[in-house]
Design a protein around this motif. Structure first.
Motif, PDB file in Angstrom:
ATOM      1  N   LYS A   1       0.825  -1.205   0.000  1.00  0.00           N
ATOM      2  CA  LYS A   1       0.000   0.000   0.000  1.00  0.00           C
ATOM      3  C   LYS A   1       0.859   1.255   0.000  1.00  0.00           C
TER       4      LYS A   1
ATOM      5  N   ASP B   1      -5.748   3.443  -6.968  1.00  0.00           N
ATOM      6  CA  ASP B   1      -6.620   2.798  -5.992  1.00  0.00           C
ATOM      7  C   ASP B   1      -7.716   2.072  -6.758  1.00  0.00           C
TER       8      ASP B   1
ATOM      9  N   SER C   1      -3.290  -3.459  -3.505  1.00  0.00           N
ATOM     10  CA  SER C   1      -2.700  -3.878  -2.238  1.00  0.00           C
ATOM     11  C   SER C   1      -3.568  -4.966  -1.612  1.00  0.00           C
ATOM     12  N   HIS C   2      -3.015  -5.655  -0.600  1.00  0.00           N
ATOM     13  CA  HIS C   2      -3.775  -6.712   0.064  1.00  0.00           C
ATOM     14  C   HIS C   2      -5.091  -6.184   0.650  1.00  0.00           C
ATOM     15  N   GLY C   3      -5.083  -4.933   1.086  1.00  0.00           N
ATOM     16  CA  GLY C   3      -6.284  -4.367   1.687  1.00  0.00           C
ATOM     17  C   GLY C   3      -7.430  -4.165   0.706  1.00  0.00           C
ATOM     18  N   GLU C   4      -7.147  -4.309  -0.593  1.00  0.00           N
ATOM     19  CA  GLU C   4      -8.188  -4.126  -1.609  1.00  0.00           C
ATOM     20  C   GLU C   4      -8.705  -5.457  -2.149  1.00  0.00           C
TER      21      GLU C   4
ATOM     22  N   ASP D   1       3.850  -6.518   2.734  1.00  0.00           N
ATOM     23  CA  ASP D   1       2.592  -6.451   3.483  1.00  0.00           C
ATOM     24  C   ASP D   1       1.975  -7.839   3.553  1.00  0.00           C
TER      25      ASP D   1
ATOM     26  N   ALA E   1      -4.829  -9.326   5.076  1.00  0.00           N
ATOM     27  CA  ALA E   1      -5.495  -8.895   6.305  1.00  0.00           C
ATOM     28  C   ALA E   1      -5.712 -10.045   7.281  1.00  0.00           C
TER      29      ALA E   1
ATOM     30  N   ARG F   1      -4.086 -10.266  11.070  1.00  0.00           N
ATOM     31  CA  ARG F   1      -4.891 -10.383  12.283  1.00  0.00           C
ATOM     32  C   ARG F   1      -4.444 -11.568  13.122  1.00  0.00           C
TER      33      ARG F   1
END
Length: 433
Positions: free
Chosen positions: A254, A347, A376-379, A406, A409, A413
């Motif tokens: 990210k 993005d 990114s992994h968050g997407e 990265d 998610a 966690r």
């Protein structure tokens, strides 16, 4: 098939742009119904010729009856659902505004200007006028200009049109034809109430034309309410990306996206124009500054810019004065930059249909183009939604020089959990001492 096979007015045929020799699929399918005055709902990929489809259909009808007075019909079924419906202005036959007979409603000023540029020379060929009513121009000045040069076709954004209507500076009583371009965006919550109020002020409305590249399932109810008997046409698969777009997705950290973009622009895309989409307005400005510091000519374009800045940025990009335009989704809808070769998603959009519109800025009018997304992994959820909507595999590739450190998610966690437990135990010990 040629345009002459569609029985268009010879003056319109003569005024067609030189590059328009053969009607596109959406034009071939929809024009006969539009010229007959039928309601039409059309889905077609971006860059497939939707503007000329509804534009030629409207001009053909209006040119055949230039002085006809509209017959009053029953207002739309939702006309009395709003408390302010009685505030809508009375029709003034002596006013120059009585000339208005067709309205094209669009979500952005840029799209309104673009459609006006396409339709104005065609309208002049059949002695009709086109006016653009949208924000960024003083209301009184706009109304005065409209009075001086009455127009049969008005292209407008919903907010400005409703504002002029409430101030009784225009009347929609004589409007017979309504077009919703980028219909899905206009049916979303932000625009839907305004569209309903505008339609309640059009008692003479006889034809509704809805055009879009995408239509989420949740908007089907609004479509049925607006045009229950519309003839439906679909060119290609609904919600599909236009043919000719080569799509590539790179997995990057990210925090590395801006640097990865700079590397791509310098190494692979240096000689070409690039439209970069970003989600946040503030990030658009900061990215533009960072690109310029890296020696890459760039400007930012978003809704917080005043109209002059917006016009100048888009003009500079179209003229090739700058190589990179960083934009929010203001430009994702309908904007046509001739032969634009590359679109980059810095993005991923939160809404999957927006992806279709973004990448549709390239490969327009039968040309080819490239769409690159930095993911990114968050997407992951956004990418999954895009894959489901478009039916595209969109594999994630590695970008040379940008190793991914990265963690997804779920893994992040799971790795934090033990630390969290230890922290909780430490806190408990502190509280018990």
């Amino acid at each position: 098939m040629s345009f002459s096979d569609l029985n268009l007015d010879s003056r319109l045929l003569t005024a067609l742009p030189a590059q328009c020799q053969t009607p596109t699929a959406v034009q071939q399918q929809t024009l006969p119904s539009i010229m007959l005055g039928q309601d039409v709902l059309a889905f077609a990929p971006t860059g497939s010729g939707k503007t000329l489809a509804f534009g030629l259909g409207l001009l053909q009808q209006l040119s055949q009856q230039p002085n006809a007075q509209p017959a009053m019909t029953t207002p739309p079924s939702f006309a009395n659902e709003y408390d302010d419906a009685e505030e809508l202005p009375a029709f003034r036959p002596s006013s120059s505004r009585a000339h208005m007979r067709a309205v094209v409603i669009v979500p952005t000023r840029e799209l309104a200007s673009q459609i006006s540029e396409v339709l104005t020379p065609l309208a002049k060929s059949v002695s009709l006028n086109v006016a653009t009513l949208c924000g960024g121009v003083d209301v009184a000045q706009q109304a005065a200009t409209f009075d001086q040069q009455p127009a049969q076709i008005v292209i407008a954004t919903p907010g400005r049109l409703l504002d002029l209507l409430r101030q009784k500076l225009i009347s929609l009583k004589g409007v017979q034809h309504l077009v919703l371009d980028e219909a899905d965006r206009l049916l979303e919550m932000g625009f839907w109430p305004d569209v309903q109020k505008l339609m309640s002020a059009m008692p003479a409305l006889q034809q509704q034309l809805l055009f879009s590249a995408t239509l989420p399932n949740e908007l089907e109810a609004q479509i049925q309410e607006l045009a229950p008997h519309a003839h439906r046409f679909a060119v290609g698969s609904q919600n599909s990306v236009v043919e000719g777009v080569a799509q590539t997705c790179y997995l990057v950290n990210k925090g590395s996206k801006a640097q990865a973009l700079i590397a791509l622009l310098k190494a692979q895309l240096s000689a070409q124009q690039v439209l970069v989409f970003i989600n946040a307005r503030d990030n658009a400005d900061s990215l533009s500054k960072r690109l310029n510091k890296a020696g890459i000519q760039a400007l930012a374009l978003h809704g917080e810019k005043d109209q002059t800045e917006r016009d100048n940025a888009l003009l500079a990009f179209r003229n090739g004065d700058i190589k990179v335009l960083v934009a929010t989704d203001l430009l994702a809808r309908g904007i046509d930059v001739t032969a634009l070769p590359i679109v980059v998603n810095l993005d991923l959009p939160e809404s999957a249909p927006v992806y279709v519109h973004r990448v549709g800025r390239t490969a327009r009018a039968g040309l080819s183009g490239v769409a690159i997304s930095l993911v990114s992994h968050g997407e992951a959820n956004a990418l999954a939604a895009i894959r489901e909507l478009t039916g595209e595999a969109l594999p994630l590739l590695a970008l040379e020089g940008f190793p991914v450190t990265d963690q997804p998610a779920s893994e992040a966690r799971s790795k934090r959990a033990p630390r969290d437990k230890k922290a909780n135990r430490r806190n408990m010990n502190k509280r018990t001492k």
